[in-house]
Write a protein that holds these residues in place. Sequence first.
Motif, PDB file in Angstrom:
ATOM      1  N   ILE A 451     -27.072  -9.747 -27.538  1.00  0.00           N
ATOM      2  CA  ILE A 451     -26.063  -8.732 -27.832  1.00  0.00           C
ATOM      3  C   ILE A 451     -26.314  -7.457 -27.030  1.00  0.00           C
ATOM      4  CG2 ILE A 451     -27.411  -7.997 -29.845  1.00  0.00           C
ATOM      5  CD1 ILE A 451     -24.828  -7.250 -31.237  1.00  0.00           C
ATOM      6  N   PRO A 452     -25.288  -6.914 -26.357  1.00  0.00           N
ATOM      7  CA  PRO A 452     -25.430  -5.614 -25.689  1.00  0.00           C
ATOM      8  C   PRO A 452     -25.718  -4.526 -26.720  1.00  0.00           C
ATOM      9  CG  PRO A 452     -23.436  -6.751 -24.966  1.00  0.00           C
ATOM     10  CD  PRO A 452     -23.958  -7.498 -26.149  1.00  0.00           C
ATOM     11  N   MET A 453     -26.510  -3.524 -26.310  1.00  0.00           N
ATOM     12  CA  MET A 453     -26.904  -2.476 -27.241  1.00  0.00           C
ATOM     13  C   MET A 453     -26.656  -1.099 -26.660  1.00  0.00           C
ATOM     14  SD  MET A 453     -30.236  -3.638 -29.349  1.00  0.00           S
ATOM     15  CE  MET A 453     -30.048  -4.913 -30.585  1.00  0.00           C
ATOM     16  N   LEU A 454     -26.212  -0.199 -27.543  1.00  0.00           N
ATOM     17  CA  LEU A 454     -26.028   1.209 -27.226  1.00  0.00           C
ATOM     18  C   LEU A 454     -26.818   2.028 -28.231  1.00  0.00           C
ATOM     19  CD1 LEU A 454     -22.255   0.768 -26.696  1.00  0.00           C
ATOM     20  CD2 LEU A 454     -23.687   1.819 -24.958  1.00  0.00           C
ATOM     21  N   VAL A 455     -27.578   2.986 -27.738  1.00  0.00           N
ATOM     22  CA  VAL A 455     -28.376   3.851 -28.613  1.00  0.00           C
ATOM     23  C   VAL A 455     -27.931   5.285 -28.345  1.00  0.00           C
ATOM     24  CG1 VAL A 455     -30.688   4.462 -29.390  1.00  0.00           C
ATOM     25  CG2 VAL A 455     -30.281   2.217 -28.370  1.00  0.00           C
ATOM     26  N   CYS A 456     -27.241   5.883 -29.311  1.00  0.00           N
ATOM     27  CA  CYS A 456     -26.612   7.201 -29.142  1.00  0.00           C
ATOM     28  C   CYS A 456     -27.196   8.196 -30.130  1.00  0.00           C
ATOM     29  CB  CYS A 456     -25.101   7.112 -29.388  1.00  0.00           C
ATOM     30  SG  CYS A 456     -24.264   5.815 -28.468  1.00  0.00           S
ATOM     31  N   GLY A 457     -27.122   9.465 -29.770  1.00  0.00           N
ATOM     32  CA  GLY A 457     -27.476  10.467 -30.765  1.00  0.00           C
ATOM     33  C   GLY A 457     -28.108  11.720 -30.218  1.00  0.00           C
TER      34      GLY A 457
END
Length: 600
Positions: A451-457
Amino acid sequence: MLSVIRVHLPSEIPIVGCELTPYVLVRRPDKTAATDDVPESAPLDGYFLRYRWYRVQSDKKVTICSVHPTEQATLQCVFCSKRRALVAKSYHCSPKCFTDAWQHHKTLHERAAAENGNEEDELTRFNSTGSGVLASTLSGSMSNLTLANNGPTPFYPSSITQKNGGETLIEVGGCKTYTPTADDIGYVLKFECVVANAETKQFVGHPSTILTSRVIPAPSPSPRRLIPVNGADVMGHLDQDGRTQSAGSFTVLSYNILSDTSASSDLYSYCPPWALSWPYRRQNLLREIVGYRADVVCLQEVQSDHFHEIFAPELDKHGYQALYKRKTNEVLSGSTSAIDGCATFFRRDRFSHVKKYDVEFNKAAQSLTEAIIPHTQKRTALNRLVKDNIALIVVLESKFGNQPTDPSGKRQLICVANTHVNVQQELKDVKLWQVHTLLKGLEKIAASADIPMLVCGDFNTLPGSAPHTLLVMGKVDPLHPDLMVDPLNILRPHTKLTHQLPLVSAYSSFVRPVMGLGLEQHRRRMDLNTNEPLFTNCTREFIGTHDYIFYTADTLMVESLLELLDEDGLRKDTALPSPEWSSNHIALLAEFRCMPRTRR
């Protein structure tokens, strides 16, 4: 009997679109004082409070400065006046105001020229003459000027009720609250509150009244553009919904919106009180967020009450489904409704919700303390580690077409993490431990699904710090200076500070070797030593980068990025927040495309 003790407004400057709610203190029949409303539908001992709002109108129309909206305009840009272009942004209160704003105003001309090619030659000649010929003195009465229509006509029907001393009072509202419209710009508003008999409807005593300052238009910042970073030679353009015209891509927004409990006048004294008030910031933030039309929206510092009462219902109107994770402890107000947290929204027509994971770093801290901290040090350890921070992880399934063909036939899933890491700069060990804990949780999800992952914040950590290094390098050098701060020995052995996710910062794409048209301008807003923006957080005391969008580079590629802001442009208002931008952070937005999967 019921009586009014006093009335006042939190801010005397009314802004178009921002609800005005007066503070009304009354003495009840039992002699107690209260601020509770006493409407006609629920009278108290036969009496109720009647409210009226009036527009104080005269023959003299006042035009407002587009840079300093509390000041009366005396100058107008000649080009804007002749071409009827950018009219709302063409007024200035003084020659210095116009001169100071010229570089920014010139940029507006250039953008107008790009949209109207037939005027480009004239604009070029006009801009080259400099600001000296651009100011045209307005007449003393300024009655010949008209403002651009900045909003709808009043919902409440206007009716002339009273004339007094050459001024006309036009009734515009009959409730306690009133939201100024574009028709009110330049005029003073009058609020009236009076006790009335429930049976006869007759007034008892004299009305209590307030006069506001002149109504000002809500300042609107120039739109930020999406800039292609994949080698294309054209600037990004948006469709009528504000999205990039690429069916197989999706956009992700990350934005710390600055909670109302954190927006104190002591911290941000340079921001005008009316622009720091929550009614104004709420309107401005919503307008900005909705305007980006992102497919996934990750917000930090969203108060619990504001999520449920404002953001979730308002974004629902624009097609978003909402998920929320509140921080784990109460803040200074002591009210659970004032606790902030992370909110993730996604467009229902683009994604469907598959799964949600809540990460509470407090729980992880308690488990860690039980496992490795000696009993005599447990309280000290918990005092250091328990900081209420959380992360919200959401797994989504895409609905949009033109996805790369998956040889295995699997559905396209995307994992989005939204977090707000501890703010205290001296707790370097706690920041790194929180980031490491989050990454280990994401690794478990990655192990269970391709699964592609995005880590934001908002990671509250600078580029090059240990947490940032761990995120983008997958490990931390044992000699990194941040590792010197570890009183609880929670970072040892340093060899455990690793992860296997191929994370890359989205905004590093601005410094790719491939250069598109105009990309050099955006590189100047990047730190070429760290490949991160020069800043995402700008206050009077601090400027630097704390906010990021990371992505797994083996499954996603960056197509476009939202242009960064220029520090000089922000410094005209000292810093953030400002009348134009209602947070101390700036929004980050990236457009991604899923890459074809390979068989493993």
